[in-house]
Motif scaffolding. Sequence first.
Motif, PDB file in Angstrom:
ATOM      1  N   THR A  63       0.856  -1.181   0.000  1.00  0.00           N
ATOM      2  CA  THR A  63       0.000   0.000   0.000  1.00  0.00           C
ATOM      3  C   THR A  63       0.892   1.232   0.000  1.00  0.00           C
ATOM      4  N   VAL A  64       0.562   2.166  -0.847  1.00  0.00           N
ATOM      5  CA  VAL A  64       1.281   3.434  -0.856  1.00  0.00           C
ATOM      6  C   VAL A  64       0.322   4.518  -0.384  1.00  0.00           C
ATOM      7  N   PHE A  65       0.816   5.359   0.521  1.00  0.00           N
ATOM      8  CA  PHE A  65       0.056   6.478   1.051  1.00  0.00           C
ATOM      9  C   PHE A  65       0.723   7.780   0.620  1.00  0.00           C
ATOM     10  N   LEU A  66      -0.092   8.739   0.228  1.00  0.00           N
ATOM     11  CA  LEU A  66       0.432  10.035  -0.192  1.00  0.00           C
ATOM     12  C   LEU A  66      -0.191  11.145   0.650  1.00  0.00           C
ATOM     13  N   ASN A  67       0.643  11.978   1.228  1.00  0.00           N
ATOM     14  CA  ASN A  67       0.207  13.158   1.970  1.00  0.00           C
ATOM     15  C   ASN A  67       0.769  14.370   1.251  1.00  0.00           C
ATOM     16  N   LYS A  68      -0.055  14.955   0.401  1.00  0.00           N
ATOM     17  CA  LYS A  68       0.428  16.053  -0.441  1.00  0.00           C
ATOM     18  C   LYS A  68       0.797  17.287   0.366  1.00  0.00           C
ATOM     19  N   SER A  69       0.026  17.575   1.393  1.00  0.00           N
ATOM     20  CA  SER A  69       0.321  18.776   2.177  1.00  0.00           C
ATOM     21  C   SER A  69       1.674  18.673   2.858  1.00  0.00           C
ATOM     22  N   ALA A  70       2.049  17.462   3.235  1.00  0.00           N
ATOM     23  CA  ALA A  70       3.347  17.239   3.886  1.00  0.00           C
ATOM     24  C   ALA A  70       4.426  16.881   2.883  1.00  0.00           C
ATOM     25  N   LYS A  71       4.056  16.706   1.630  1.00  0.00           N
ATOM     26  CA  LYS A  71       4.979  16.252   0.586  1.00  0.00           C
ATOM     27  C   LYS A  71       5.683  14.967   1.050  1.00  0.00           C
ATOM     28  N   HIS A  72       4.883  14.023   1.416  1.00  0.00           N
ATOM     29  CA  HIS A  72       5.405  12.790   1.989  1.00  0.00           C
ATOM     30  C   HIS A  72       4.619  11.601   1.451  1.00  0.00           C
ATOM     31  N   LEU A  73       5.350  10.533   1.124  1.00  0.00           N
ATOM     32  CA  LEU A  73       4.667   9.293   0.805  1.00  0.00           C
ATOM     33  C   LEU A  73       5.361   8.136   1.511  1.00  0.00           C
ATOM     34  N   SER A  74       4.598   7.081   1.691  1.00  0.00           N
ATOM     35  CA  SER A  74       5.153   5.919   2.366  1.00  0.00           C
ATOM     36  C   SER A  74       4.649   4.651   1.688  1.00  0.00           C
TER      37      SER A  74
END
Lengths: 116, 115
Positions: A63-74
């Motif tokens: 699973t890939v998660f994207l947090n655009k506001s934090a400019k972070h993915l995991s």
Amino acid sequence: DQQVKQNSPSLSVQEGRISILNCDYTNSMFDYFLWYKKYPAEGPTFLISISSIKDKNEDGRFTVFLNKSAKHLSLHIVPSQPGDSAVYFCAASGAYSGAGSYQLTFGKGTKLSVIP
Amino acid sequence: DAGITQSPRHKVTETGTPVTLRCHQTENHRYMYWYRQDPGHGLRLIHYSYGVKDTDKGEVSDGYSVSRSKTEDFLLTLESATSSQTSVYFCAISESAGPGLGGYTFGSGTRLTVV
């Protein structure tokens, strides 16, 4: 100036547990984010991707998660298996950059070791 | 990987000599790329091609040239090899202009050592 950052060079996880690999980016123009897996003496192979219009994408154990506001993915791997031991590269692609190509920018990679 | 082959797989050459690496694809993809992988740097784009005879520079193009006279072949040339060009070189292909959600397909790599 590194636009895609993988700050953990290595990660060790017990078999069956969750592996979480992190990636940060600085360029707000990136639209697509991809994870590649690389075994020694082989080329990188595409694993999973996500578009900037989504915040989550699943494919089996990955699973890939994207947090655009934090400019972070995991990238989450559940459950982790010994065969998952490899180097994982985060990559990003943005808007048209000229001459007909949307180039991929890679992070430095994280070496995952899954311990049996 | 099926559809994309790199040759040679390993090469040792002397400083100052010219070296050509070959990437051959059977997928008829329009876009081809050369990357190098170095410890602490990940993968960095050297040159890419968006069609026969159409090429452009990437992030680390100094000291390298490329040619693409046929859809299936993309050549990377080091005109005068230096020790800083010791690296693993990967070729990649893609059907569309960007990786989109499907990514690039990479070859198995060429390990080049310049002594």
